[in-house]
Design an enzyme around this catalytic site. Structure first.
Site, PDB file in Angstrom:
ATOM      1  N   PRO A   1      32.355  42.571  34.471  1.00  0.00           N
ATOM      2  CA  PRO A   1      33.617  42.160  35.085  1.00  0.00           C
ATOM      3  C   PRO A   1      34.755  42.941  34.437  1.00  0.00           C
ATOM      4  CG  PRO A   1      32.789  40.459  33.577  1.00  0.00           C
ATOM      5  CD  PRO A   1      31.802  41.572  33.553  1.00  0.00           C
ATOM      6  N   MET A   2      35.520  43.683  35.229  1.00  0.00           N
ATOM      7  CA  MET A   2      36.619  44.479  34.663  1.00  0.00           C
ATOM      8  C   MET A   2      37.902  44.182  35.425  1.00  0.00           C
ATOM      9  SD  MET A   2      34.737  48.149  34.002  1.00  0.00           S
ATOM     10  CE  MET A   2      33.759  48.113  35.509  1.00  0.00           C
TER      11      MET A   2
ATOM     12  N   CYS B   1      37.298  38.962  26.045  1.00  0.00           N
ATOM     13  CA  CYS B   1      38.443  39.826  26.343  1.00  0.00           C
ATOM     14  C   CYS B   1      39.331  39.968  25.108  1.00  0.00           C
ATOM     15  CB  CYS B   1      39.255  39.274  27.500  1.00  0.00           C
ATOM     16  SG  CYS B   1      40.717  40.281  27.815  1.00  0.00           S
TER      17      CYS B   1
ATOM     18  N   HIS C   1      29.106  42.143  24.155  1.00  0.00           N
ATOM     19  CA  HIS C   1      29.706  43.469  23.966  1.00  0.00           C
ATOM     20  C   HIS C   1      29.605  43.754  22.470  1.00  0.00           C
ATOM     21  CE1 HIS C   1      32.876  46.633  24.986  1.00  0.00           C
ATOM     22  NE2 HIS C   1      32.561  46.802  23.714  1.00  0.00           N
TER      23      HIS C   1
END
EC number: 1.3.1.-
Length: 333
Positions: free
Chosen positions: A21-22, A105, A174
Site C-alpha cells: 500500500p503506497m 508508516c 518492512h
C-alpha cells in the site's frame, strides 16, 4: 509439493508477491496494472480511521475496490481504539477480502498522531488497537509494521508474538526501523528470526529493497519467508511481478518491456485514472508516473516535459503515440 499460503479463507499461491500500500500511488488504476502483470494480493492506499469516521471525501474514495482486483485488502491507520473499531466496520461494508492495519508508516504527520510507526513505541497500545479492529470485523485482520522505532529498540519479535496471540492472521514487516525512514539498507535477518520462531504460525511476508528478479530469488532462498511485498520497484514498472515469477520458475530473465509495452501501460494508466478520478484530476495525478515508465531514455526530455505539462487528454494520447513512433525500436538493457 507446492503449499498454498492462507490468510483466513483467502488462498494465495506458493510464495505470493504482494503489492505494497503506497500513499498517492496504490489507487485502483495502478492496482489494475499490477494485477494484470502478476501481483497476487494488493492493498488500498492507507486510510485514516479518523477521516473515515468524519466522512472525509478523500478517505471514502480510497475505499473503492473492484472485483477484478481480488483478493484485495483495505489498509487503515490510527491511534484511537474506538476510531479504529468504527472504521473497520465502515471498511467491512465495501466487502474487501481483508483489513490491514498500518503500524509502519514513518511519516511525521502520521507518527505525531500516535499512529503508523509511532505505535512501535507502545506495544501495549498496538495490541489494544489491533484487538479493537479484530473484535469489530468478521474479516481476516493483517498487520504491516517495521522492525522497531530505531536500532536500539528493535522489538519485532515481541510484536509478532503478541499480534498473533490476539488473532492477527498475517504479518508483513518492512525490514527497516522508523528512524531509517526509507534510507540505508533493509535487514531481513530480523524477519527470518520471526519466521523461525516455533511459536509463529501465521504467514510472514518481507518488504524492503526488492527491486529485481535476482534479488527476489536470493531473498526467497536465504530467508525462507512465506512471500514478499513489493512497493517502490513497481512504480512505473508493474512488470516486476511476472518477471520475478518467471525467474523463480526458469532461472531466466524475461526480456525488458519494449517501448510499445511502456506506452500501452502509460496509456492504460492514464485512461483508467481519468475514468476513476475524472479527467482533470486523472491527468494531473498521472504526471508523477511518466518518469518511471520512461526511465533512462536518451533524448526523452522534451517528451517528458510535454507529458507533465499537457492539460488535455487528446494532447497526451498524441504525445504517447509520437513517443512510440520516435522511440519504437529503442533497446532497453
Amino acid at each position: 509439493m507446492k503449499k498454498m499460503v492462507k490468510i483466513g479463507k483467502i488462498e494465495l499461491p506458493d510464495f505470493p508477491l504482494l503489492l505494497a500500500p503506497m500513499e498517492d500511488v496504490s489507487d485502483p488504476p495502478f492496482r489494475r496494472l499490477c494485477k494484470l502483470h502478476g501481483a497476487d494480493l494488493m492493498y488500498s492506499e492507507f486510510i485514516s480511521s479518523e477521516g473515515l469516521i468524519r466522512d472525509a471525501i478523500k478517505s471514502r474514495q480510497k475505499l473503492d475496490i473492484f472485483d477484478y482486483e481480488r483478493p484485495v485488502g483495505i489498509q487503515i491507520f490510527g491511534g484511537d481504539e474506538e476510531a479504529m473499531a468504527l472504521s473497520a466496520k465502515i471498511v467491512e461494508t465495501v466487502r474487501p477480502d481483508l483489513v490491514d492495519i498500518n503500524f509502519g508508516c514513518p511519516v511525521k504527520k502520521v507518527v505525531c498522531k500516535g499512529a503508523g510507526a509511532g505505535v512501535l513505541k507502545d506495544v501495549d497500545l498496538m495490541v489494544r488497537l489491533t484487538k479493537a479492529v479484530i473484535k469489530s470485523t468478521s474479516l481476516p485482520v493483517t498487520v504491516k509494521t517495521r522492525l522497531g522505532w530505531d536500532e536500539n529498540s528493535i522489538n519485532i519479535d515481541e510484536v509478532a508474538e503478541r499480534l498473533q496471540d490476539v488473532g492477527v492472521q498475517a504479518l508483513t514487516v518492512h525490514a527497516r526501523t522508523r528512524a531509517q525512514m526509507y534510507k540505508g539498507h533493509s535487514d531481513w535477518t530480523h524477519i527470518e528470526r520471526i519466521k523461525n520462531n516455533p511459536r509463529i504460525t501465521m504467514p510472514i511476508f518481507g518488504n524492503g529493497d526488492i527491486d529485481s528478479p535476482e534479488k527476489a530469488l536470493e531473498y526467497k532462498n536465504r530467508f525462507g519467508l512465506d512471500g514478499m511485498m513489493i512497493g517502490r520497484a513497481a512504480i512505473g514498472y508493474p512488470w516486476i511481478f511476472n518477471e520475478i515469477k518467471h525467474y523463480f520458475k526458469t532461472g531466466e530473465k524475461l526480456p525488458q518491456p519494449t517501448m510499445e509495452d511502456r506506452v500501452e501501460a502509460a496509456r492504460n494508466h492514464l485512461t483508467w485514472s481519468m475514468d476513476w478520478k475524472g479527467e482533470r484530476v486523472g491527468i494531473v495525478e498521472m504526471r508523477r508516473h511518466y518518469t518511471n515508465y520512461f526511465k533512462g531514455i536518451a533524448g526523452f526530455k522534451e517528451y517528458k516535459q510535454r507529458l507533465v505539462t499537457t492539460d488535455d487528454a487528446d494532447g497526451l494520447f498524441k504525445t504517447l503515440d509520437e513517443i512510440q513512433e520516435v522511440f519504437g525500436g529503442y533497446q532497453f538493457v
